[in-house]
Design an enzyme around this catalytic site. Structure first.
Site: not given
Length: 183
Positions: A103-104, A107, A135, A156-157, A163, A169
Protein backbone atom coordinates in the site's frame (compact mmCIF):
# COMPACT_ATOMS: atom_id res chain seq x y z
CA UNK A 1 -9.05 23.39 -6.62
CA UNK A 2 -5.92 25.37 -7.40
CA UNK A 3 -3.25 23.42 -9.27
CA UNK A 4 -0.35 25.25 -10.88
CA UNK A 5 2.83 23.22 -11.15
CA UNK A 6 4.45 20.70 -8.86
CA UNK A 7 7.24 23.11 -7.93
CA UNK A 8 4.76 25.82 -6.95
CA UNK A 9 2.29 23.49 -5.22
CA UNK A 10 4.72 21.66 -2.92
CA UNK A 11 5.06 23.23 0.51
CA UNK A 12 8.22 21.21 1.25
CA UNK A 13 9.90 17.90 0.40
CA UNK A 14 9.37 15.43 3.23
CA UNK A 15 11.43 12.52 1.82
CA UNK A 16 13.85 12.81 -1.09
CA UNK A 17 14.26 10.36 -3.95
CA UNK A 18 17.48 9.13 -2.32
CA UNK A 19 15.88 8.59 1.10
CA UNK A 20 13.04 6.64 -0.51
CA UNK A 21 15.40 4.45 -2.55
CA UNK A 22 17.51 3.61 0.53
CA UNK A 23 14.46 2.67 2.61
CA UNK A 24 12.94 0.59 -0.19
CA UNK A 25 16.23 -1.35 -0.44
CA UNK A 26 16.09 -2.06 3.32
CA UNK A 27 12.47 -3.23 3.11
CA UNK A 28 13.34 -5.44 0.13
CA UNK A 29 16.10 -7.11 2.14
CA UNK A 30 13.82 -7.63 5.16
CA UNK A 31 11.06 -9.17 3.04
CA UNK A 32 13.54 -11.36 1.17
CA UNK A 33 14.83 -12.70 4.50
CA UNK A 34 11.33 -13.58 5.64
CA UNK A 35 9.75 -14.74 2.36
CA UNK A 36 12.69 -15.56 0.08
CA UNK A 37 11.95 -19.30 -0.04
CA UNK A 38 8.14 -18.99 -0.01
CA UNK A 39 7.42 -17.61 -3.51
CA UNK A 40 5.17 -14.83 -2.19
CA UNK A 41 2.25 -13.30 -4.01
CA UNK A 42 3.01 -9.58 -4.15
CA UNK A 43 -0.22 -7.61 -4.31
CA UNK A 44 -0.21 -3.92 -5.27
CA UNK A 45 -3.06 -1.66 -4.15
CA UNK A 46 -3.56 0.57 -7.18
CA UNK A 47 -2.89 3.31 -8.05
CA UNK A 48 -0.94 5.01 -5.32
CA UNK A 49 1.34 2.10 -4.47
CA UNK A 50 2.44 1.39 -8.06
CA UNK A 51 5.79 3.23 -7.86
CA UNK A 52 6.62 1.77 -4.44
CA UNK A 53 5.44 -1.71 -5.47
CA UNK A 54 7.62 -1.95 -8.58
CA UNK A 55 10.70 -0.62 -6.79
CA UNK A 56 10.12 -2.93 -3.80
CA UNK A 57 9.69 -6.01 -6.00
CA UNK A 58 12.96 -5.17 -7.80
CA UNK A 59 14.73 -5.09 -4.43
CA UNK A 60 13.50 -8.56 -3.40
CA UNK A 61 15.72 -11.49 -4.34
CA UNK A 62 13.16 -14.27 -4.66
CA UNK A 63 10.64 -15.86 -6.97
CA UNK A 64 7.26 -14.12 -6.74
CA UNK A 65 3.95 -13.63 -8.45
CA UNK A 66 2.65 -10.10 -8.88
CA UNK A 67 -0.99 -9.03 -8.95
CA UNK A 68 -3.00 -5.84 -8.59
CA UNK A 69 -6.12 -4.73 -6.79
CA UNK A 70 -7.87 -1.38 -6.77
CA UNK A 71 -9.76 -0.13 -3.75
CA UNK A 72 -10.35 3.31 -2.34
CA UNK A 73 -11.99 5.20 0.48
CA UNK A 74 -11.03 8.68 -0.75
CA UNK A 75 -12.83 9.38 -4.06
CA UNK A 76 -10.73 12.41 -5.05
CA UNK A 77 -10.78 14.02 -1.59
CA UNK A 78 -8.17 14.54 1.11
CA UNK A 79 -9.96 12.53 3.84
CA UNK A 80 -11.36 9.01 3.90
CA UNK A 81 -15.09 8.73 3.19
CA UNK A 82 -15.35 5.86 5.67
CA UNK A 83 -16.48 3.40 2.99
CA UNK A 84 -14.17 1.17 0.93
CA UNK A 85 -15.05 0.67 -2.71
CA UNK A 86 -13.46 -2.35 -4.47
CA UNK A 87 -12.81 -1.36 -8.09
CA UNK A 88 -10.65 -4.28 -9.31
CA UNK A 89 -10.16 -7.62 -7.59
CA UNK A 90 -7.13 -9.92 -7.81
CA UNK A 91 -6.62 -12.34 -10.68
CA UNK A 92 -4.35 -14.89 -8.96
CA UNK A 93 -5.71 -17.48 -6.52
CA UNK A 94 -4.15 -16.81 -3.11
CA UNK A 95 -5.18 -20.02 -1.36
CA UNK A 96 -2.18 -21.43 0.49
CA UNK A 97 0.03 -18.52 -0.61
CA UNK A 98 2.04 -16.02 1.41
CA UNK A 99 0.42 -12.75 0.35
CA UNK A 100 2.25 -9.45 0.74
CA UNK A 101 -0.13 -6.50 0.33
CA UNK A 102 1.70 -3.33 -0.72
CA UNK A 103 0.00 0.00 0.00
CA UNK A 104 1.12 3.61 -0.42
CA UNK A 105 -0.03 5.16 2.85
CA UNK A 106 -1.83 4.19 6.04
CA UNK A 107 -4.04 7.06 7.14
CA UNK A 108 -7.26 5.79 8.66
CA UNK A 109 -6.18 2.21 7.88
CA UNK A 110 -9.69 1.48 6.62
CA UNK A 111 -8.76 0.30 3.12
CA UNK A 112 -5.97 -2.01 4.21
CA UNK A 113 -8.01 -3.44 7.07
CA UNK A 114 -10.87 -4.15 4.64
CA UNK A 115 -8.51 -5.85 2.18
CA UNK A 116 -6.80 -8.01 4.83
CA UNK A 117 -10.17 -9.23 6.11
CA UNK A 118 -11.26 -9.97 2.54
CA UNK A 119 -8.06 -11.88 1.76
CA UNK A 120 -8.22 -13.91 4.96
CA UNK A 121 -11.50 -15.40 3.69
CA UNK A 122 -9.56 -16.76 0.70
CA UNK A 123 -7.40 -19.10 2.83
CA UNK A 124 -3.88 -17.75 2.26
CA UNK A 125 -0.96 -19.19 4.22
CA UNK A 126 -0.35 -15.67 5.55
CA UNK A 127 -1.15 -12.03 4.84
CA UNK A 128 1.57 -9.46 5.47
CA UNK A 129 1.09 -5.73 4.99
CA UNK A 130 3.66 -3.22 3.77
CA UNK A 131 3.10 0.51 3.40
CA UNK A 132 5.50 3.15 2.20
CA UNK A 133 4.07 5.67 4.66
CA UNK A 134 2.44 5.30 8.06
CA UNK A 135 0.73 8.53 9.04
CA UNK A 136 0.85 9.31 12.75
CA UNK A 137 -2.75 9.92 13.73
CA UNK A 138 -4.41 9.86 17.14
CA UNK A 139 -6.51 6.71 16.64
CA UNK A 140 -5.33 3.85 18.88
CA UNK A 141 -7.77 1.38 17.25
CA UNK A 142 -6.33 2.09 13.80
CA UNK A 143 -5.04 -0.79 11.66
CA UNK A 144 -1.35 -1.52 12.29
CA UNK A 145 0.80 -2.28 9.26
CA UNK A 146 3.47 -5.02 9.51
CA UNK A 147 6.20 -3.12 7.64
CA UNK A 148 6.44 0.55 6.71
CA UNK A 149 8.93 2.83 5.04
CA UNK A 150 8.47 6.05 6.99
CA UNK A 151 6.29 7.38 9.80
CA UNK A 152 5.00 10.80 8.80
CA UNK A 153 3.06 13.59 10.49
CA UNK A 154 -0.62 14.19 9.74
CA UNK A 155 -0.11 16.27 6.58
CA UNK A 156 -1.43 15.78 3.06
CA UNK A 157 1.41 14.28 1.01
CA UNK A 158 1.91 13.80 -2.71
CA UNK A 159 4.51 12.28 -5.01
CA UNK A 160 6.04 8.85 -5.61
CA UNK A 161 2.58 7.54 -6.50
CA UNK A 162 0.55 9.59 -4.04
CA UNK A 163 -1.85 12.05 -5.60
CA UNK A 164 -4.37 14.78 -5.15
CA UNK A 165 -7.20 14.59 -7.73
CA UNK A 166 -4.96 12.29 -9.83
CA UNK A 167 -2.15 14.87 -10.07
CA UNK A 168 1.41 14.81 -8.67
CA UNK A 169 1.89 11.00 -8.71
CA UNK A 170 4.95 11.38 -10.95
CA UNK A 171 7.00 13.44 -8.49
CA UNK A 172 10.19 11.50 -7.58
CA UNK A 173 9.94 12.54 -3.91
CA UNK A 174 7.29 12.76 -1.22
CA UNK A 175 6.19 16.32 -0.60
CA UNK A 176 3.55 18.15 1.37
CA UNK A 177 0.88 19.79 -0.75
CA UNK A 178 0.13 23.45 -0.01
CA UNK A 179 -3.28 23.83 1.63
CA UNK A 180 -4.53 26.35 -0.94
CA UNK A 181 -4.33 23.62 -3.58
CA UNK A 182 -7.13 21.61 -2.00
CA UNK A 183 -9.17 24.05 0.09
Amino acid sequence: MLIRSAKEDVKYVMHSREEIAARVRELGRELTEKFGDKKPLMLCVLRGAAFFFTDLCKEMDCLMDMDFISASSYFKGTKSTGTVHLVKDTDINMEGRHVIVVEDIIDSGLTLEYLVKLFQTRNPASVTTVSLLDKVVDKPERFQVDYYGFKIPDEFVIGYGLDYADYYRNLPYIGVLKEECYQ
